[in-house]
Design a protein around this motif. Structure first.
Motif, mmCIF file in Angstrom:
data_model
loop_
_atom_site.group_PDB
_atom_site.id
_atom_site.type_symbol
_atom_site.label_atom_id
_atom_site.label_comp_id
_atom_site.label_asym_id
_atom_site.label_seq_id
_atom_site.Cartn_x
_atom_site.Cartn_y
_atom_site.Cartn_z
ATOM 1 N N MET A 132 0.977 -1.187 -0.102
ATOM 2 C CA MET A 132 -0.010 0.036 0.020
ATOM 3 C C MET A 132 0.844 1.256 0.150
ATOM 4 S SD MET A 132 -2.885 -1.427 2.638
ATOM 5 C CE MET A 132 -4.029 -0.187 2.772
ATOM 6 N N ALA A 133 1.823 1.217 0.838
ATOM 7 C CA ALA A 133 2.805 2.443 0.654
ATOM 8 C C ALA A 133 3.409 2.605 -0.774
ATOM 9 C CB ALA A 133 3.952 2.164 1.833
ATOM 10 N N ARG A 134 3.694 1.382 -1.577
ATOM 11 C CA ARG A 134 4.069 1.763 -2.682
ATOM 12 C C ARG A 134 2.964 1.978 -3.856
ATOM 13 N NH1 ARG A 134 6.917 -2.983 -1.689
ATOM 14 N NH2 ARG A 134 5.674 -3.637 -3.557
ATOM 15 N N GLY A 135 1.825 1.813 -3.470
ATOM 16 C CA GLY A 135 0.698 2.112 -4.383
ATOM 17 C C GLY A 135 0.394 0.817 -5.669
ATOM 18 N N TRP A 136 1.084 -0.325 -5.072
ATOM 19 C CA TRP A 136 0.899 -1.381 -6.237
ATOM 20 C C TRP A 136 0.995 -2.764 -5.397
ATOM 21 C CZ3 TRP A 136 2.030 -5.967 -8.601
ATOM 22 C CH2 TRP A 136 1.303 -6.082 -10.076
ATOM 23 N N GLY A 137 0.162 -3.462 -5.723
ATOM 24 C CA GLY A 137 0.449 -5.022 -5.247
ATOM 25 C C GLY A 137 -0.661 -6.085 -5.692
ATOM 26 N N ARG A 138 -0.543 -7.060 -5.689
ATOM 27 C CA ARG A 138 -1.320 -8.026 -6.026
ATOM 28 C C ARG A 138 -1.398 -9.338 -4.962
ATOM 29 N NH1 ARG A 138 -2.878 -4.549 -8.347
ATOM 30 N NH2 ARG A 138 -3.175 -4.215 -10.430
ATOM 31 N N ILE A 139 -2.371 -9.671 -4.448
ATOM 32 C CA ILE A 139 -2.593 -10.772 -3.336
ATOM 33 C C ILE A 139 -3.623 -11.732 -3.717
ATOM 34 C CG2 ILE A 139 -2.887 -11.481 -1.168
ATOM 35 C CD1 ILE A 139 -1.738 -8.934 -0.175
ATOM 36 N N VAL A 140 -3.409 -12.891 -3.886
ATOM 37 C CA VAL A 140 -4.213 -13.920 -4.307
ATOM 38 C C VAL A 140 -4.105 -15.043 -3.226
ATOM 39 C CG1 VAL A 140 -4.810 -15.551 -6.160
ATOM 40 C CG2 VAL A 140 -3.913 -13.599 -6.877
ATOM 41 N N ASN A 141 -5.370 -15.227 -2.620
ATOM 42 C CA ASN A 141 -5.240 -16.417 -1.723
ATOM 43 C C ASN A 141 -6.029 -17.766 -2.310
ATOM 44 O OD1 ASN A 141 -4.021 -14.882 0.627
ATOM 45 N ND2 ASN A 141 -5.703 -13.703 0.815
ATOM 46 N N VAL A 142 -5.591 -18.671 -2.362
ATOM 47 C CA VAL A 142 -6.105 -19.689 -2.859
ATOM 48 C C VAL A 142 -7.364 -20.384 -1.735
ATOM 49 C CG1 VAL A 142 -6.102 -22.029 -4.163
ATOM 50 C CG2 VAL A 142 -4.219 -20.313 -4.473
ATOM 51 N N THR A 143 -8.498 -20.470 -2.273
ATOM 52 C CA THR A 143 -9.698 -20.917 -1.566
ATOM 53 C C THR A 143 -9.893 -22.401 -2.308
ATOM 54 O OG1 THR A 143 -11.802 -20.593 -0.671
ATOM 55 C CG2 THR A 143 -11.225 -19.783 -2.854
ATOM 56 N N SER A 144 -11.312 -22.808 -1.857
ATOM 57 C CA SER A 144 -11.771 -23.947 -2.267
ATOM 58 C C SER A 144 -13.374 -23.728 -2.333
ATOM 59 C CB SER A 144 -11.546 -25.317 -1.334
ATOM 60 O OG SER A 144 -12.267 -26.389 -1.925
#
Ligand SMILES: NC(=O)c1ccc[n+]([C@@H]2O[C@H](COP(=O)([O-])OP(=O)(O)OC[C@H]3O[C@@H](n4cnc5c(N)ncnc54)[C@H](OP(=O)(O)O)[C@@H]3O)[C@@H](O)[C@H]2O)c1
Length: 231
Positions: A132-144
Motif C-alpha cells: 500500500m505504501a508503494r501503491g501497487w500489489g496483488r494478493i491472491v489467496n487460494v480457496t476452495s
C-alpha cells in the motif's frame, strides 16, 4: 510490454500441483520468482527450469504450521527481493477424510487452520502495508469451492475463514492500488485433489492469473479458474 515484467512474486506451495503451474505462468509473464515449499530441494528442479528460461528465481523453505517460521519466511522474502509485488498464497493441507464426520479431532482443525488460514493471513498482514505504501500489489489467496462435505470440515472451515478475511479486508484496499482476491482452482488432479478429480492441473491456467493481471482495482472477488479454462 507485459505488465508484470520484473515484478517480484512469492508463490507458496510452489513445489508441485497448482503452485507449480502458477509459478510457471508468472515466470512466463516476466516475473521474478520466490518459490516456497517445506524444503528448498523440493523446488530445485522448477527453479532450474525457470532459470534456463531466463527467470530470476530464489527458493525458500518454511513449515507454514509454525507461525514463527512464517514470520521468518516473510523477513527472508523481504531481504531477497526488497519489495514484494505479488503474494500468491497457494500452499495448503488437506485433512483426513472422516467417514464418521463427527469424529474429526481437534488436531485436524488446528493443523488446517494453521497452514490454510493463519499462515496466509500472517503473510498478507506483513506485505499489505508495504504494498500500500508503494501503491501497487496483488494478493491472491487460494480457496476452495468445497461444500456439503462435513467429512472434510476441518479443511473446508479453514478455507471459509480465509474467505472471510479477504471479504472483510477488501474495502480497506479500495483506491490503494493493491488488490486481494480469492482463486478457486476447481477440483484438479494433484496430490491434494487426488487421482479422481475431473480436471487436469494445467486447467488452472489461464484463470489463476486473472486476479493478478486485473487492472480494475477490485478486491474481494471470488475468481473461479475453471471459468477461464480452455474447452
Ligand atoms: N487440487 C484441488 O482439487 C484443489 C481444489 C480446491 C482448492 N485447492 C487449493 O489449491 C491449493 C494448492 O493445492 P494443490 O492441489 O496444488 O496441492 P498439492 O499438490 O498437495 O501441493 C501442496 C503444496 O503446499 C505445500 N505445503 C503443504 N503443506 C505445507 C506445510 N505444512 N507448510 C508449507 N507448505 C506446505 C507443499 O509443499 P511441500 O513440497 O513442502 O510438500 C506443496 O507445494 C491449496 O490451497 C488447495 O487448498 C486445490
Amino acid at each position: 510490454m507485459k505488465p508484470l515484467v520484473d515484478r517480484w512474486a512469492l508463490v507458496t506451495g510452489a513445489s508441485r500441483g497448482i503452485g507449480q503451474q502458477v509459478a510457471l505462468a508468472l515466470a512466463e509473464e516476466g516475473c521474478r520468482l520466490i518459490l516456497h515449499s517445506r524444503s528448498v530441494e523440493a523446488t530445485a528442479a522448477l527453479a532450474g527450469r525457470l532459470r534456463e528460461q531466463g527467470a530470476t528465481v530464489h527458493s525458500v523453505a518454511a513449515e507454514l504450521s509454525d507461525s514463527a517460521a512464517v514470520l521468518r519466511l516473510a523477513d527472508e522474502v523481504g531481504a531477497l527481493c526488497g519489495s514484494l509485488d505479488i503474494l500468491y498464497n497457494n500452499a495448503a493441507v488437506m485433512t483426513p477424510y472422516r467417514e464418521d464426520y463427527l469424529s474429526a479431532v481437534p488436531a485436524d482443525y488446528e493443523l488446517s487452520f494453521r497452514v490454510n488460514t493463519i499462515a496466509p493471513i500472517l503473510l498478507c498482514n506483513h506485505f499489505l502495508p508495504k504494498m500500500m505504501a508503494r501503491g501497487w500489489g496483488r494478493i491472491v489467496n487460494v480457496t476452495s469451492g468445497i461444500k456439503d462435505q462435513p467429512e472434510l470440515m476441518a479443511y473446508a472451515a479453514s478455507k471459509a475463514a480465509l474467505d472471510k478475511y479477504v471479504y472483510d479486508t477488501a474495502p480497506k484496499l479500495q483506491g490503494t492500488g493493491v488488490t486481494m482476491n480469492l482463486l478457486d482452482p476447481g477440483w484438479l488432479r494433484t496430490d491434494l485433489g487426488g487421482p479422481n478429480a475431473p480436471g487436469a492441473v494445467e486447467s488452472v491456467l489461464p484463470g489463476a492469473l486473472v486476479p493478478v493481471l486485473a487492472t480494475d482495482g477490485t478486491s474481494g472477488r471470488w475468481v473461479s479458474a475453471q471459468d477461464f479454462a480452455p474447452l
